[in-house]
Design a protein around this motif. Structure first.
Motif, PDB file in Angstrom:
ATOM      1  N   LYS A  53       0.867  -1.266  -0.031  1.00  0.00           N
ATOM      2  CA  LYS A  53      -0.022  -0.019   0.035  1.00  0.00           C
ATOM      3  C   LYS A  53       0.960   1.235  -0.061  1.00  0.00           C
ATOM      4  N   LYS A  57       0.991   3.747  -3.255  1.00  0.00           N
ATOM      5  CA  LYS A  57       0.690   5.262  -2.723  1.00  0.00           C
ATOM      6  C   LYS A  57       1.765   6.228  -3.450  1.00  0.00           C
ATOM      7  N   LYS A  61       1.485   8.616  -6.939  1.00  0.00           N
ATOM      8  CA  LYS A  61       1.410  10.015  -6.685  1.00  0.00           C
ATOM      9  C   LYS A  61       2.735  10.518  -7.781  1.00  0.00           C
TER      10      LYS A  61
END
Length: 93
Positions: A53, A57, A61
């Motif tokens: 996770k 992320k 981004k």
């Protein structure tokens, strides 16, 4: 090899002359993971769900920027190379 980002003990690296599809190498605690940039899928090893996770992320981004970088490196570093015969290799500088 460009070190794209180091964050909380996680390193995101892109190798020059690397093969498609666009991807990033991720190192954490002595292990390497390969993440496909277009789909944010883990290709090589699968980290723990918590680490997965975190990595996903960060990749999400930076996804557009890192795909552009991969494509730039790919264009610059995958020019056709001369194939040398075994004899020519001995004489090559």
């Amino acid at each position: 090899m460009p070190n794209l980002l180091s964050l909380n003990g996680i390193q995101f690296i892109m190798y020059a002359r690397d093969h498609p599809p666009p991807h990033v190498h991720v190192f954490h605690s002595g292990l390497e993971y390969v993440v496909l940039l277009n789909t944010i899928e883990f290709f090589h090893n699968a980290p723990s769900p918590k680490l997965r996770k975190k990595i996903a992320k960060v990749v999400h981004k930076n996804q557009a920027d890192w795909i552009a970088k991969f494509n730039t490196f790919s264009r610059l570093n995958h020019e056709p190379r001369q194939i040398l015969s075994p004899i020519d290799r001995r004489d090559a500088p």
